[in-house]
Design a protein around this motif. Structure first.
Motif, PDB file in Angstrom:
ATOM      1  N   ILE A 110      26.720  -7.166  13.229  1.00  0.00           N
ATOM      2  CA  ILE A 110      25.450  -7.824  12.938  1.00  0.00           C
ATOM      3  C   ILE A 110      25.454  -8.105  11.438  1.00  0.00           C
ATOM      4  O   ILE A 110      25.264  -7.200  10.618  1.00  0.00           O
ATOM      5  CB  ILE A 110      24.238  -6.949  13.311  1.00  0.00           C
ATOM      6  N   ASP A 111      25.716  -9.352  11.071  1.00  0.00           N
ATOM      7  CA  ASP A 111      25.850  -9.727   9.668  1.00  0.00           C
ATOM      8  C   ASP A 111      24.503 -10.216   9.135  1.00  0.00           C
ATOM      9  O   ASP A 111      24.081 -11.339   9.405  1.00  0.00           O
ATOM     10  CB  ASP A 111      26.921 -10.819   9.529  1.00  0.00           C
ATOM     11  N   ASP A 112      23.839  -9.358   8.383  1.00  0.00           N
ATOM     12  CA  ASP A 112      22.565  -9.712   7.754  1.00  0.00           C
ATOM     13  C   ASP A 112      22.695  -9.473   6.252  1.00  0.00           C
ATOM     14  O   ASP A 112      21.794  -8.943   5.604  1.00  0.00           O
ATOM     15  CB  ASP A 112      21.433  -8.858   8.346  1.00  0.00           C
ATOM     16  N   SER A 113      23.839  -9.883   5.720  1.00  0.00           N
ATOM     17  CA  SER A 113      24.241  -9.467   4.374  1.00  0.00           C
ATOM     18  C   SER A 113      23.808 -10.416   3.270  1.00  0.00           C
ATOM     19  O   SER A 113      24.211 -10.239   2.122  1.00  0.00           O
ATOM     20  CB  SER A 113      25.764  -9.316   4.326  1.00  0.00           C
ATOM     21  N   PHE A 114      23.011 -11.433   3.590  1.00  0.00           N
ATOM     22  CA  PHE A 114      22.675 -12.405   2.543  1.00  0.00           C
ATOM     23  C   PHE A 114      22.012 -11.748   1.344  1.00  0.00           C
ATOM     24  O   PHE A 114      22.356 -11.991   0.206  1.00  0.00           O
ATOM     25  CB  PHE A 114      21.766 -13.512   3.092  1.00  0.00           C
ATOM     26  N   ASN A 115      21.036 -10.902   1.600  1.00  0.00           N
ATOM     27  CA  ASN A 115      20.329 -10.216   0.520  1.00  0.00           C
ATOM     28  C   ASN A 115      19.539  -9.065   1.122  1.00  0.00           C
ATOM     29  O   ASN A 115      19.525  -8.899   2.337  1.00  0.00           O
ATOM     30  CB  ASN A 115      19.418 -11.174  -0.254  1.00  0.00           C
ATOM     31  N   ALA A 116      18.865  -8.292   0.278  1.00  0.00           N
ATOM     32  CA  ALA A 116      18.152  -7.129   0.824  1.00  0.00           C
ATOM     33  C   ALA A 116      17.011  -6.700  -0.082  1.00  0.00           C
ATOM     34  O   ALA A 116      17.109  -6.751  -1.304  1.00  0.00           O
ATOM     35  CB  ALA A 116      19.114  -5.956   1.017  1.00  0.00           C
ATOM     36  N   GLY A 133      22.842  -5.764   2.445  1.00  0.00           N
ATOM     37  CA  GLY A 133      22.789  -5.360   1.047  1.00  0.00           C
ATOM     38  C   GLY A 133      22.495  -6.551   0.162  1.00  0.00           C
ATOM     39  O   GLY A 133      22.477  -7.702   0.619  1.00  0.00           O
ATOM     40  N   SER A 134      22.259  -6.304  -1.106  1.00  0.00           N
ATOM     41  CA  SER A 134      22.030  -7.392  -2.045  1.00  0.00           C
ATOM     42  C   SER A 134      23.297  -8.214  -2.194  1.00  0.00           C
ATOM     43  O   SER A 134      24.404  -7.769  -1.879  1.00  0.00           O
ATOM     44  CB  SER A 134      21.608  -6.844  -3.409  1.00  0.00           C
ATOM     45  N   HIS A 135      23.127  -9.434  -2.683  1.00  0.00           N
ATOM     46  CA  HIS A 135      24.286 -10.314  -2.864  1.00  0.00           C
ATOM     47  C   HIS A 135      25.321  -9.663  -3.778  1.00  0.00           C
ATOM     48  O   HIS A 135      26.528  -9.789  -3.554  1.00  0.00           O
ATOM     49  CB  HIS A 135      23.827 -11.656  -3.436  1.00  0.00           C
TER      50      HIS A 135
END
Length: 523
Positions: free
Chosen positions: A375-381, A502-504
């Motif tokens: 589950i790739d939700d890595s754009f930002n956080a 996570g954050s960029h």
């Protein structure tokens, strides 16, 4: 773009023309990347931290650019508009382009007989916009601490069912990205969706001065960029700048479930306010969701309720949090005249249009043959989006008691959270334990002490929380080490599901790109 000569653009940006023999050349597009230059382009040279666009003016000219926007003359034989600040001048180009499109629409409207228009074309929610008018043009602005890009993508898809729609790619929502998007507006553009982000007071006010909205959508006031704003109250005031930009004929579309957003109804000149929400106790909503459920692959279903309409919807998007984004998009779309049936169709078919947002695939690490679901939700956080991603991980096949997958959270640091950033990271680590996540991989950095410090707090929060004894907690110092840890866990637990968030700056989106998908799932 609306056609303008080099001379007209120079006047719009208050610049001087060098190589004035080309002042009558016509500009039909704008770019900041010389590789995108073509015949008719205005190449905007921007000096960045690592690259100076002025070094690429010759390359843009060779590709056929009509002119360049520069802050000093370059020794290249191409018309150049010289200004003090090319970023500010880009904003003025965009402002002139949108104003020209509006004047085109107004001129076309003169003499129109509104009495002859088809009554059936009126919006489902009454508003000041008449889609039956010749050459209509509407700007919808969107802001919020979370959900801007997803809402923008949904709304743009809905609006495209009615006419040509310009919307940014990904999260082009700052002083460069938004003007670049606005320069794509042409004579046939029906809608412009303007995503507006901010990390300080006044930034949204500046963006709305470039692209004044007819409809302003506010999603949520959270703690993203808290370090830059100083307080949540300042974030509220900054987000309110988008509704303060509305005229009396505009429409504010507000989240009824967020008390801070709700206060913005009293901060705008707009005579019309539309509300969306999921809180069933709040019966003032124009668009709301009832009976929300989430399936084992994290697709939400709910009954979409709007004036005169009610329909059971299953989102193509994953994540319960996307219900609010869907409601915001639906409310804005209804306001400007999109039929209810078209809105439902988009919600049920439109997956993640921008990358690294709850994108699901099956991958296999190159080192160890151990396939897992990513589950790739890595754009930002930020804390809100981090919890939403973790909720999605926890919901993944949660009903399969006998065959529940091993769930791994690979989390990077969250930035710009202010003085209590360590506590916020420990809270997220504890939230992992609360949800029953099986493993946490906290990803720091061997090159950035700040990223490492915050990631260590993620691990500490998990280790100190009730229920932590059931978790496998690892603190690593690079994305490569995280990949090794995931490979180890995936080999030990066949059929694992892994969340990347996570954050960029944490580099986790690069890790997602490194893993080759074996199978892409329905978005």
């Amino acid at each position: 773009m609306m056609d303008m000569t080099v001379g007209e653009l120079a006047q719009a940006v208050q610049g001087a023309v060098a190589h004035a023999d080309g002042a009558q050349g016509v500009v039909t597009s704008v770019c900041t990347d010389s590789r995108q230059a073509r015949q008719g382009s205005l190449f905007v040279a921007i000096r960045g931290e690592r690259v100076d666009g002025h070094d690429f003016v010759a390359q843009a000219a060779k590709a056929g650019a009509t002119a360049a926007l520069v802050n000093h003359e370059v020794d290249v034989d191409v018309p150049q508009i010289v200004v003090d600040d090319t970023v500010a001048a880009l904003g003025r180009v965009a402002k002139a382009n949108v104003a020209l499109r509006r004047s085109f629409a107004v001129a076309a409207d003169e003499g129109d007989d509104s009495a002859s228009r088809d009554e059936s074309s009126k919006p489902a929610i009454a508003g000041p916009f008449d889609p039956a008018a010749p050459h209509p043009f509407t700007v919808v602005g969107i802001t919020g601490s979370v959900g801007k890009t997803t809402t923008k993508d949904l709304l743009a898809a809905m609006l495209r069912t009615q006419g040509r729609t310009v919307a940014p790619v990904g999260s082009f929502n700052n002083e460069i990205g938004l003007p670049l998007t606005a320069t794509q507006v042409g004579e046939d553009t029906r809608y412009l969706v303007a995503e507006m982000g901010a990390s300080a007071m006044g930034e949204i006010r500046y963006l709305t001065s470039i692209v004044p909205p007819d409809v302003s959508v506010v999603l949520k006031v959270g703690v993203a960029h808290l370090g830059g704003f100083g307080s949540v109250e300042n974030i509220r005031r900054a987000k309110a700048e988008i509704v303060q930009a509305l005229t009396t004929d505009g429409v504010a579309v507000l989240n009824a479930d967020d008390p801070r957003v709700a206060t913005m109804a009293d901060m705008t000149q707009a005579r019309t306010v539309r509300w969306f929400g999921v809180d069933e106790a709040n019966n003032t909503c124009d668009v709301r969701a009832r009976d929300i459920e989430v399936d084992d692959t994290d697709h939400p279903s709910f009954t979409l309720v709007a004036p005169g309409h009610e329909h059971r919807v299953t989102l193509a998007l994953r994540g319960r949090h996307n219900v609010m984004n869907a409601l915001a998009a639906a409310c804005a779309a209804l306001t400007v005249g999109v039929p209810f049936d078209a809105i439902v169709q988009v919600l049920e078919t439109q997956g993640a249009a921008s990358p690294h947002r709850m994108a699901v695939s099956t991958v296999e690490p190159p080192v160890v043959p151990a396939a897992f679901t990513l589950i790739d939700d890595s754009f930002n956080a930020n804390p809100d989006s981090m919890k939403a991603g973790l909720d999605g991980l926890a919901a993944w096949h949660a009903g399969d008691r006998r065959d529940r997958p091993f769930r791994v959270a690979v989390l990077g640091s969250m930035l710009e959270l202010g003085d209590d950033d360590e506590a916020k990271h420990r809270d997220i680590g504890a939230y992992c334990a609360h949800l029953g996540v099986d493993a946490l991989v906290a990803v720091g950095s061997d090159a950035d002490a700040n990223l490492d410090r915050l990631a260590s707090c993620l691990a500490q929060g998990a280790q100190q929380a009730d229920g932590h004894s059931r978790m496998d907690v690892a603190f690593v110092h690079s994305a490569d080490q995280a990949a090794e840890e995931v490979a180890r866990l995936a080999k030990a637990h066949q059929g694992s599901v892994v969340l990347l968030k996570g954050s960029h700056a944490s580099g986790l989106s690069a890790l997602a790109a490194k893993w080759s998908p074996v199978t892409a799932h329905r978005a």
